[in-house]
Write a protein that holds these residues in place. Sequence first.
Motif, PDB file in Angstrom:
ATOM      1  N   THR A  52      78.594 -72.393  31.685  1.00  8.85           N
ATOM      2  CA  THR A  52      79.471 -72.417  32.859  1.00  8.85           C
ATOM      3  C   THR A  52      80.884 -72.006  32.464  1.00  8.85           C
ATOM      4  O   THR A  52      81.533 -71.211  33.164  1.00  8.85           O
ATOM      5  CB  THR A  52      79.468 -73.822  33.494  1.00  8.85           C
ATOM      6  OG1 THR A  52      78.138 -74.134  33.896  1.00  8.85           O
ATOM      7  CG2 THR A  52      80.395 -73.898  34.693  1.00  8.85           C
ATOM      8  N   GLU A  53      81.379 -72.534  31.333  1.00  7.61           N
ATOM      9  CA  GLU A  53      82.710 -72.163  30.854  1.00  7.61           C
ATOM     10  C   GLU A  53      82.797 -70.668  30.550  1.00  7.61           C
ATOM     11  O   GLU A  53      83.783 -70.006  30.881  1.00  7.61           O
ATOM     12  CB  GLU A  53      83.056 -72.937  29.588  1.00  7.61           C
ATOM     13  CG  GLU A  53      83.364 -74.391  29.799  1.00  7.61           C
ATOM     14  CD  GLU A  53      83.633 -75.100  28.485  1.00  7.61           C
ATOM     15  OE1 GLU A  53      84.166 -74.474  27.540  1.00  7.61           O
ATOM     16  OE2 GLU A  53      83.297 -76.292  28.389  1.00  7.61           O
ATOM     17  N   LEU A  54      81.757 -70.139  29.904  1.00  4.50           N
ATOM     18  CA  LEU A  54      81.770 -68.717  29.556  1.00  4.50           C
ATOM     19  C   LEU A  54      81.729 -67.827  30.793  1.00  4.50           C
ATOM     20  O   LEU A  54      82.415 -66.807  30.853  1.00  4.50           O
ATOM     21  CB  LEU A  54      80.606 -68.392  28.616  1.00  4.50           C
ATOM     22  CG  LEU A  54      80.719 -68.983  27.215  1.00  4.50           C
ATOM     23  CD1 LEU A  54      79.431 -68.760  26.436  1.00  4.50           C
ATOM     24  CD2 LEU A  54      81.905 -68.382  26.473  1.00  4.50           C
ATOM     25  N   VAL A  64      90.993 -71.417  24.148  1.00  4.33           N
ATOM     26  CA  VAL A  64      90.823 -71.851  22.762  1.00  4.33           C
ATOM     27  C   VAL A  64      89.677 -72.851  22.639  1.00  4.33           C
ATOM     28  O   VAL A  64      88.872 -72.773  21.704  1.00  4.33           O
ATOM     29  CB  VAL A  64      92.141 -72.453  22.222  1.00  4.33           C
ATOM     30  CG1 VAL A  64      91.933 -73.077  20.854  1.00  4.33           C
ATOM     31  CG2 VAL A  64      93.214 -71.393  22.164  1.00  4.33           C
ATOM     32  N   ARG A  65      89.571 -73.777  23.558  1.00  3.32           N
ATOM     33  CA  ARG A  65      88.513 -74.800  23.509  1.00  3.32           C
ATOM     34  C   ARG A  65      87.136 -74.147  23.533  1.00  3.32           C
ATOM     35  O   ARG A  65      86.257 -74.494  22.743  1.00  3.32           O
ATOM     36  CB  ARG A  65      88.672 -75.762  24.686  1.00  3.32           C
ATOM     37  CG  ARG A  65      87.604 -76.821  24.740  1.00  3.32           C
ATOM     38  CD  ARG A  65      87.859 -77.757  25.948  1.00  3.32           C
ATOM     39  NE  ARG A  65      86.811 -78.722  26.068  1.00  3.32           N
ATOM     40  CZ  ARG A  65      85.691 -78.535  26.776  1.00  3.32           C
ATOM     41  NH1 ARG A  65      85.508 -77.424  27.434  1.00  3.32           N
ATOM     42  NH2 ARG A  65      84.765 -79.471  26.835  1.00  3.32           N
ATOM     43  N   THR A  66      86.949 -73.184  24.426  1.00  2.15           N
ATOM     44  CA  THR A  66      85.659 -72.513  24.531  1.00  2.15           C
ATOM     45  C   THR A  66      85.373 -71.710  23.269  1.00  2.15           C
ATOM     46  O   THR A  66      84.250 -71.718  22.758  1.00  2.15           O
ATOM     47  CB  THR A  66      85.615 -71.619  25.778  1.00  2.15           C
ATOM     48  OG1 THR A  66      85.882 -72.425  26.934  1.00  2.15           O
ATOM     49  CG2 THR A  66      84.272 -70.939  25.933  1.00  2.15           C
ATOM     50  N   ARG A  69      84.162 -74.044  20.601  1.00  7.14           N
ATOM     51  CA  ARG A  69      82.789 -74.496  20.840  1.00  7.14           C
ATOM     52  C   ARG A  69      81.793 -73.415  20.446  1.00  7.14           C
ATOM     53  O   ARG A  69      80.759 -73.702  19.833  1.00  7.14           O
ATOM     54  CB  ARG A  69      82.604 -74.875  22.306  1.00  7.14           C
ATOM     55  CG  ARG A  69      83.332 -76.161  22.654  1.00  7.14           C
ATOM     56  CD  ARG A  69      83.126 -76.568  24.075  1.00  7.14           C
ATOM     57  NE  ARG A  69      81.741 -76.969  24.263  1.00  7.14           N
ATOM     58  CZ  ARG A  69      81.172 -77.108  25.441  1.00  7.14           C
ATOM     59  NH1 ARG A  69      81.844 -76.875  26.540  1.00  7.14           N
ATOM     60  NH2 ARG A  69      79.922 -77.485  25.545  1.00  7.14           N
ATOM     61  N   VAL A  70      82.078 -72.175  20.780  1.00  8.44           N
ATOM     62  CA  VAL A  70      81.175 -71.069  20.431  1.00  8.44           C
ATOM     63  C   VAL A  70      81.096 -70.922  18.912  1.00  8.44           C
ATOM     64  O   VAL A  70      80.004 -70.780  18.351  1.00  8.44           O
ATOM     65  CB  VAL A  70      81.619 -69.751  21.102  1.00  8.44           C
ATOM     66  CG1 VAL A  70      80.852 -68.561  20.553  1.00  8.44           C
ATOM     67  CG2 VAL A  70      81.463 -69.842  22.616  1.00  8.44           C
ATOM     68  N   VAL A  71      82.229 -70.980  18.233  1.00  8.64           N
ATOM     69  CA  VAL A  71      82.242 -70.868  16.766  1.00  8.64           C
ATOM     70  C   VAL A  71      81.461 -72.018  16.131  1.00  8.64           C
ATOM     71  O   VAL A  71      80.668 -71.807  15.206  1.00  8.64           O
ATOM     72  CB  VAL A  71      83.689 -70.806  16.231  1.00  8.64           C
ATOM     73  CG1 VAL A  71      83.728 -70.977  14.723  1.00  8.64           C
ATOM     74  CG2 VAL A  71      84.347 -69.502  16.641  1.00  8.64           C
ATOM     75  N   GLU A  72      81.643 -73.243  16.631  1.00 10.57           N
ATOM     76  CA  GLU A  72      80.913 -74.391  16.092  1.00 10.57           C
ATOM     77  C   GLU A  72      79.407 -74.217  16.254  1.00 10.57           C
ATOM     78  O   GLU A  72      78.631 -74.514  15.336  1.00 10.57           O
ATOM     79  CB  GLU A  72      81.362 -75.679  16.785  1.00 10.57           C
ATOM     80  CG  GLU A  72      82.738 -76.128  16.376  1.00 10.57           C
ATOM     81  CD  GLU A  72      83.269 -77.266  17.251  1.00 10.57           C
ATOM     82  OE1 GLU A  72      82.516 -77.783  18.101  1.00 10.57           O
ATOM     83  OE2 GLU A  72      84.450 -77.624  17.078  1.00 10.57           O
ATOM     84  N   ILE A  73      78.996 -73.726  17.402  1.00  8.92           N
ATOM     85  CA  ILE A  73      77.568 -73.498  17.639  1.00  8.92           C
ATOM     86  C   ILE A  73      77.043 -72.431  16.681  1.00  8.92           C
ATOM     87  O   ILE A  73      75.993 -72.606  16.057  1.00  8.92           O
ATOM     88  CB  ILE A  73      77.304 -73.105  19.107  1.00  8.92           C
ATOM     89  CG1 ILE A  73      77.545 -74.314  20.015  1.00  8.92           C
ATOM     90  CG2 ILE A  73      75.888 -72.568  19.292  1.00  8.92           C
ATOM     91  CD1 ILE A  73      77.603 -73.971  21.484  1.00  8.92           C
ATOM     92  N   CYS A  74      77.772 -71.350  16.544  1.00  5.15           N
ATOM     93  CA  CYS A  74      77.344 -70.273  15.636  1.00  5.15           C
ATOM     94  C   CYS A  74      77.259 -70.769  14.199  1.00  5.15           C
ATOM     95  O   CYS A  74      76.293 -70.457  13.489  1.00  5.15           O
ATOM     96  CB  CYS A  74      78.297 -69.089  15.739  1.00  5.15           C
ATOM     97  SG  CYS A  74      78.214 -68.221  17.312  1.00  5.15           S
ATOM     98  N   GLU A  75      78.236 -71.548  13.773  1.00  4.25           N
ATOM     99  CA  GLU A  75      78.211 -72.087  12.406  1.00  4.25           C
ATOM    100  C   GLU A  75      77.021 -73.015  12.210  1.00  4.25           C
ATOM    101  O   GLU A  75      76.360 -72.973  11.176  1.00  4.25           O
ATOM    102  CB  GLU A  75      79.518 -72.818  12.101  1.00  4.25           C
ATOM    103  CG  GLU A  75      80.689 -71.883  11.917  1.00  4.25           C
ATOM    104  CD  GLU A  75      82.021 -72.617  11.779  1.00  4.25           C
ATOM    105  OE1 GLU A  75      82.101 -73.821  12.123  1.00  4.25           O
ATOM    106  OE2 GLU A  75      82.986 -71.963  11.343  1.00  4.25           O
TER     107      GLU A  75
END
Length: 87
Positions: A52-54, A64-66, A69-75
């Motif tokens: 929804t955010e994307l 920045v928050r989104t 979150r995307v970087v954390e998921i990818c990592e």
Amino acid sequence: MGANRCPQDPASAALEFLAGRGRSPAFSAHLVACPRCRALVAAMRRDEDLLTELRAAESGGVDVRTRRRVVEICERVMSEESQRRPL
């Protein structure tokens, strides 16, 4: 499905629950008793929130928050993948 027994297809049951189509008393009772299915529903909610955010960011740019979150998921995915299959 008993309160302590997972449905045959937990992912489908969780999706139906989140979509509001499968809010059966049996699955709701099962969620109270089953940490595995509760975690599945929680993960799907987080994924849904991120999507929804994307979608909202398409018009105004990603905040920045989104991005975090995307970087954390990818990592996390890369870490899980490297543990399953060494390079």
